[in-house]
Design an enzyme around this catalytic site. Sequence first.
Site, PDB file in Angstrom:
ATOM      1  N   PHE A  47       0.602  -1.388   0.025  1.00 35.93           N
ATOM      2  CA  PHE A  47       0.156  -0.070   0.022  1.00 35.93           C
ATOM      3  C   PHE A  47       1.321   1.167   0.270  1.00 35.93           C
ATOM      4  CE2 PHE A  47      -3.440  -2.894   1.707  1.00 35.93           C
ATOM      5  CZ  PHE A  47      -4.434  -2.933   1.607  1.00 35.93           C
ATOM      6  N   ASP A  48       0.380   2.056  -0.725  1.00 36.28           N
ATOM      7  CA  ASP A  48       0.459   3.860  -0.437  1.00 36.28           C
ATOM      8  C   ASP A  48       0.160   4.290   1.119  1.00 36.28           C
ATOM      9  OD1 ASP A  48       1.780   6.449  -0.741  1.00 36.28           O
ATOM     10  OD2 ASP A  48       0.007   7.039  -2.316  1.00 36.28           O
TER      11      ASP A  48
END
Length: 625
Positions: free
Chosen positions: A308-309
Amino acid sequence: MIKWINTYKNRITALSGILIALGFTLGTLGYATAADYSLILATLIAVVPIAHKAYLALRMKAFSIELLVTIAVVGALFIHEYTESSVVTFLFLFGDFLEARTLEKTRSSLRSLVDMAPQEATILREDVQTVVPVEEVAVGDRLVIKPGGKIPVDGTIVKGQAAINEAAVTGEAIPANKSLDDKVFSGTLVDEGYIEMIAEKVGDDTTFAKIIELVEEAQESKSKAERFLDAFANYYTPAIVALSIIVYVLTRNLHLAITFLVIACPGALVIGAPVSNVAGIGNGAKHGVLVKGGEVMDRFSKVDTIVFDKTGTLTKGKPEVTDIQIVNDAVSRNELLRLTAAAERISEHHLGQTIVKYAHHHGLETAESPTDTEIIKGHGLKATVAGSRLVAGNRKLMAQAGIPISGSAESYAVAREKTGNTVVFVAIDGTLAGLFSIADQIREDAPQALAEMRKNGIKQIIMLTGDNRHTAQAVAEQLGLDAFHAELLPEDKVRFVKQLQADGAVVAMAGDGINDAPAIATADIGLAMGEGGTDISMETADVVLMADKLLQFSHAYSLSKATMRNMKQNITIAVAVVVILLAGVLMGSVHLASGMFIHEASILAVILNAMRLIGFKRKKVFSPS
C-alpha cells in the site's frame, strides 16, 4: 440469410417443438407414416440454423459443436432414426435459447450501467435554461441539475449544494454531500438539492463512459483457462469426429457412432470458463470495482502480498493543516502562509494543495504567480514569489539546498511526526522560516478490510510511503502492518516491488494512480483507488476502485478467488458429464436423445452455477480493534 435466421431462430425452435409433439401424437394414434413425416420436417427445419452456423465456422477453418450435431443429424436421418434426429435438433436449439437468456442475465450489471447513462442535459445560457441531448454538451457549458435529475457530464459545482447518489460510479448507495468546488460525475443522481456546474469532460471522456468501456472490454477479454479451452476445442472437435469413425469401424454400429459424436460435444466445457468470467466482472462493476478482464481476475486470485501507498490509500487522502510554527521572526504567520500557498499552486502533490486550500479558506490572497519554479520529485519544490526565493519540502530538500535546521525546529518536527503529522519545512531566501504540520486520518474501514484480506489468504501487508519515518511508523503500528518503508521516491517503490517478486511473492500494489503509477505498473496486480477514478489510474491499473473504500479492495480480492473457484467448478462439471455420458454410450445405457438432453442440462448447470457470482458478497470479518 444470417439476419433472417437470427430473427426467426426462436420461432424455428417453437415450430420444431410443435411438429415433434404432433409426430408423437400421430404415432400414438397409429399413423406411423404421418408421424415420420412430421418428425422429418421438424428435423429439417431445426437443422437449418445449426448447419448454417457450422458452415460459417468451417469457412473460418474452425470445427464447431454445430458441425458435430449436423453430422450426427444427417446420420440419424440416414438410418431412419427420425425421433432422435428431431429431438436432438430441437434440444440443441432450445438449449441455445436458454443459454442466451441466462447469459444475458450474467451481463445484467453492464446493461444496467448502460441504462443509467444520461440522455439529456439542461444548459444555462444568459439565464435561459435549454434542454439539449447530452451529445450536444460542450466543455465549459454551465449546466443546471434539479432534484431527481441525472448529472450528464463530469464537472465542478459552481453554485448550490446537493446530496448525490453516486452508486453508478462508486458502487456506494449512500448519497454524498457535494457543494461549491466539488467534483461531480456523469451518471450520478441528485437526490436532494440544486446545483449548477461547469462541464469539464463530455462524451466518451466522462468517467461513466470510461467505466462502461472498461467493463465491456473486460468481459470480452479471456483468462488463461479460457484461451486454453478455446485451443483445446479446436483439437478436441476433429478428434471426436475421428474417434466416432473408429467406433463405427470397430463396431459397424452407425447409431452408436452417431451417439458418440453428439454426446462428446464439449459445450459445457467451452462455455464454463467465460460465463464465470463475465458474471464475476459484472459483479465487480455493480460494486464499483473495475477488473480489467479474466486474466487479471486469475492473477489477482493468486496474490499473497499487498503493498500500500499511505496517503489516499490507507489514509483518507484529505489532509488538513493542523499547525503552523514560525521559527524566524522576519516573517509573520499570515505572510508565510500566503507566500507558501502561492508557490505550492504549481504543485500537484496533496500536501502542497492542502496548504493552498488552507490559505484560500482563511481569505489570504495568492494571486502572485511563482517564477523560476522547480519541482523536486519526492522532496518538494523551489520557486520565487514576490521577489523572495522559497524552498518548501522535507528534510532532504533542506539538506540539498544547504538550509540548516535548528535543534528546536527539529525537536518540534519530530514531536509532531510522532503524533501522525507530516511536516513541511519552508525556507525563505536561504533561512528556515517555518514549519507546516499536516495530518491525514486513517480510513475507518482500513482495519476491517485488512483483516478480511488476511483471512482470505494475504500473507504480507506492507506500506511504502514517501512520508517521514515517524508518521509512517504511527500508521503501520495502528493498522498492524507486517512492514513499512518511509521517505521513498517513486523509483524506490518500484525497486521494493521487484524485490518482493524476486523473493517469490505475487504482489498487488495499491496507490493513487499518479505518484505510484510506476510501482502499480510493475506489480503483478496494480490497483488504483480514488472516487471517480483518474484517467491515469484507469489506464495504468489492472483493478480500479471507483470509491475511496478499502472494503471495495477486500470485495475485489474475495471476488477474484470466488470467480476462479467457480470457473474450476464449471470445468469439473463439464468434464465429469462428458466422461459419464461417453461411458454410458459405450455400455449402451445412454441413447442419442437422452444423451443430448443431459448434455444441454450440463450447459445450463454451468451457467446457473456462474450466475451465483452475480449476487456474490464478501464474507465480513471484523478486526479485533
